[in-house]
Design a protein around this motif. Sequence first.
Motif, PDB file in Angstrom:
ATOM      1  N   PHE A 275       0.839  -1.199   0.000  1.00 31.41           N
ATOM      2  CA  PHE A 275       0.000   0.000   0.000  1.00 31.41           C
ATOM      3  C   PHE A 275       0.875   1.252   0.000  1.00 31.41           C
ATOM      4  CE2 PHE A 275      -3.381  -2.847   1.692  1.00 31.41           C
ATOM      5  CZ  PHE A 275      -4.292  -2.604   0.685  1.00 31.41           C
ATOM      6  N   SER A 277       3.777   1.546  -1.283  1.00 32.92           N
ATOM      7  CA  SER A 277       4.366   1.774  -2.603  1.00 32.92           C
ATOM      8  C   SER A 277       3.345   2.405  -3.537  1.00 32.92           C
ATOM      9  CB  SER A 277       4.928   0.472  -3.184  1.00 32.92           C
ATOM     10  OG  SER A 277       3.894  -0.372  -3.624  1.00 32.92           O
ATOM     11  N   LEU A 278       2.069   2.050  -3.354  1.00 33.65           N
ATOM     12  CA  LEU A 278       1.033   2.727  -4.153  1.00 33.65           C
ATOM     13  C   LEU A 278       0.962   4.197  -3.754  1.00 33.65           C
ATOM     14  CD1 LEU A 278      -2.014   0.301  -4.454  1.00 33.65           C
ATOM     15  CD2 LEU A 278      -0.192   0.778  -6.087  1.00 33.65           C
ATOM     16  N   ARG A 279       1.074   4.462  -2.449  1.00 30.32           N
ATOM     17  CA  ARG A 279       1.068   5.847  -1.981  1.00 30.32           C
ATOM     18  C   ARG A 279       2.224   6.608  -2.637  1.00 30.32           C
ATOM     19  NH1 ARG A 279      -1.242   9.097  -0.326  1.00 30.32           N
ATOM     20  NH2 ARG A 279      -0.274   9.852   1.572  1.00 30.32           N
ATOM     21  N   ALA A 280       3.398   5.968  -2.656  1.00 24.68           N
ATOM     22  CA  ALA A 280       4.574   6.610  -3.240  1.00 24.68           C
ATOM     23  C   ALA A 280       4.309   6.947  -4.703  1.00 24.68           C
ATOM     24  CB  ALA A 280       5.789   5.703  -3.122  1.00 24.68           C
ATOM     25  N   LEU A 281       3.674   6.029  -5.395  1.00 21.56           N
ATOM     26  CA  LEU A 281       3.408   6.258  -6.819  1.00 21.56           C
ATOM     27  C   LEU A 281       2.288   7.272  -7.014  1.00 21.56           C
ATOM     28  CD1 LEU A 281       3.839   2.626  -8.117  1.00 21.56           C
ATOM     29  CD2 LEU A 281       5.276   4.583  -8.660  1.00 21.56           C
ATOM     30  N   GLY A 282       1.754   7.785  -5.929  1.00 19.31           N
ATOM     31  CA  GLY A 282       0.831   8.896  -6.049  1.00 19.31           C
ATOM     32  C   GLY A 282      -0.633   8.542  -5.877  1.00 19.31           C
ATOM     33  N   VAL A 283      -0.923   7.287  -5.513  1.00 22.89           N
ATOM     34  CA  VAL A 283      -2.315   6.925  -5.274  1.00 22.89           C
ATOM     35  C   VAL A 283      -2.727   7.546  -3.943  1.00 22.89           C
ATOM     36  CG1 VAL A 283      -3.915   5.029  -4.906  1.00 22.89           C
ATOM     37  CG2 VAL A 283      -2.066   4.807  -6.566  1.00 22.89           C
ATOM     38  N   SER A 284      -3.843   8.257  -3.929  1.00 24.56           N
ATOM     39  CA  SER A 284      -4.205   9.013  -2.737  1.00 24.56           C
ATOM     40  C   SER A 284      -4.720   8.105  -1.633  1.00 24.56           C
ATOM     41  CB  SER A 284      -5.266  10.056  -3.080  1.00 24.56           C
ATOM     42  OG  SER A 284      -6.468   9.390  -3.379  1.00 24.56           O
ATOM     43  N   PRO A 359       5.028   5.989   2.891  1.00 20.20           N
ATOM     44  CA  PRO A 359       5.918   5.621   1.783  1.00 20.20           C
ATOM     45  C   PRO A 359       7.373   5.954   2.069  1.00 20.20           C
ATOM     46  CG  PRO A 359       4.496   7.474   1.208  1.00 20.20           C
ATOM     47  CD  PRO A 359       4.002   6.951   2.505  1.00 20.20           C
ATOM     48  N   ALA A 360       7.615   6.976   2.925  1.00 22.41           N
ATOM     49  CA  ALA A 360       9.007   7.329   3.206  1.00 22.41           C
ATOM     50  C   ALA A 360       9.725   6.178   3.895  1.00 22.41           C
ATOM     51  CB  ALA A 360       9.060   8.582   4.071  1.00 22.41           C
ATOM     52  N   LEU A 362       9.697   3.250   3.037  1.00 12.80           N
ATOM     53  CA  LEU A 362      10.224   2.306   2.059  1.00 12.80           C
ATOM     54  C   LEU A 362      11.644   2.670   1.652  1.00 12.80           C
ATOM     55  CD1 LEU A 362       7.103   1.914  -0.219  1.00 12.80           C
ATOM     56  CD2 LEU A 362       7.946   0.345   1.503  1.00 12.80           C
TER      57      LEU A 362
END
Lengths: 364, 241
Positions: A275, A277-284, A359-360, A362
């Motif tokens: 989850f 990593s999805l946040r990192a990729l910009g998924v809100s 995400p940080a 990660l």
Amino acid sequence: MAAVIALAVAGLLVLAMSGMFMGMAKSFTATVDKSPAHVMILPPQAEGLFGNNSGQPRRLIPTIYQHPDVLEVQPLNGSWAFWSNFPKDGQPAKGDGVQVVVVDPVKGAVTLPTDFSDEVIAALQQPFTVVVDRSSLNKLGVKVGDKAKMNGRTVTVGAVVDGYPSMFNSQVFVSYQTGKLIYVVDEGQRVGPLVVKIKDPSKAKQVADELNAMSHGQYKAWTRDQLSKSSQKSMLKEGGISMMIGFAVLVGIFIGIVITWQTLQGAIMANIKEFASLRALGVSMGALRLIIMELSFWVGVAGLTMTVFLTSLVAFAAHSAAVPMDFPLFIVIPVTIGLMLIAILSGLFSLGVLKKSQPADLLR
Amino acid sequence: MSQTHNGKMALSATGLGKSYKIGKVKQAVLKGVDFSAYHGQVTMVMGPSGSGKSTLIAALSGLMKPDEGEVIALGENLWKKKRGKIDKFRLDHCGFIFQGFNLFPALNATQQVEQVLKYQKVSHSEAHRRAVEVLEAVSLGHRLKQKPSELSGGEKQRVAIARALSKMPSLIFADEPTSALDSVSGQVVIKLLHQAAKERGAAVVVVTHDPRLEAYADRVIHMEDGKILSDNMVSEPPVLA
Ligand SMILES: Nc1ncnc2c1ncn2[C@@H]1O[C@H](COP(=O)(O)OP(=O)(O)OP(=O)(O)O)[C@@H](O)[C@H]1O
Ligand SMILES: [Mg+2]
């Protein structure tokens, strides 16, 4: 998957328990439901067919006949008797109190349950022959054709019927004649409930009202439906049964929420990095929440499907063991809604752990 | 992004500072770092453990707000934006590759890639087409339906790269992308990142310990104790915009 199972078990628990009690409640009034009588007369304060041991005076019978629509009035005879079997090799001896129900083994008689077959009626016509419910055979230690003792006299089990299981004492049907021979017919001044046949069955409600109007508080007339409902209610009210249902519901909800919530949360925690990593990729965050809610919705649907499956298995098993079960809609619908609610609530509760998806973290 | 952008400034940071409090002790992790990265270049950040490399990347990419300094990414002042806008910026422009592959165990390779595209409002059929295309580009055309448990480490990292590249990001951040991989898989991964810089004009920032990867770098930055020690342009110097 674990969440689905937890939910299904919770649903099963609630449904099976309440189903069983509803089944018992229904079987409790089987004698009422299957009676050909249109109107029944009980003592004024009675709420159901049972538990009115004092009975009512026999002289009521002619007063009922005064109503122009009444065709036939009969007292429902029945009392308690002592039953014992003749144990065969290795079989345990059984001794038990039974509830004897006296019927008229004549087709169309007002005391004869409507679903008794010709065979059963023929069996009842034999003196010293009795009929029991299939589910009672084991408890009474007999099979069809076996002999047993009732109040010291030997009787033969002539046939079995279905659908008259009893929570407490087994029911034994006998004819009036046999009833007299085993001393259960009381010809005294007090009689049990009166069953009444009227000319036009569709006027049952009206006749019951009219009878009540002329009763001067000496009795209360019920239509069959009214009595059946009232008996079920009065049975559920007493005897801790409603408490047990309530308890089952509470336990079910508790198990459901806690386990479903915990497993959902566990599933999210197990995927927290994904989850993140999805946040990192910009998924809100909102989009992730939506994923969780969608997941819990599907857990709810799957849990329901499984509940239906498990419950029908249990119902089937209960049926083959002749344990009465009944699933009225007024229980099934709230359980369905409840299960979906549990799933959705568990999802909502689980949203909190999403905050852990930093995400940080990660980047290490 | 096209070839023509190559050499232009993609990312520029000035005076970045960040410190963590551990108990009562304040520990500075970034001490006034200035950093820049260009389109079409692979910028490699190296340095000993704990020197602040990951923290730098987090600040540059909008994952963690620095205490001081500012980041201009693609001409926008990143940390002046609201959180939702930063999410949106990352969604539109950033690709990430982490040491752990962070793939959902329940999804197959194609679905991993499609999942992200879905949030970019790419239609399902288009997302599928692009997912297959980019997976083929990382030589996983024969593994489209495999789940992570059925893939090797190198293959998983390539799925993660495909997931990052499918968004067509102009900024790509990779933190130790090869350290969980054997050297052959590691080479494959860095070549893919290099390719993304050269063919797409993306600015690629790679944190690594692995000196063998230097061969693919256009620029190598050495960090130590929260500061930049050296900054070597390996290949042709970018034409400043
Ligand atoms: N969330 C945090 N809380 C407190 N201290 C932190 C946190 N994250 C990092 N640090 C500290 O900041 C320093 C730099 O961390 P960072 O992850 O940037 O190092 P790094 O250069 O990436 O190291 P490595 O090469 O081992 O990945 C370390 O000393 C670490 O202990
Ligand atoms: Mg690091």
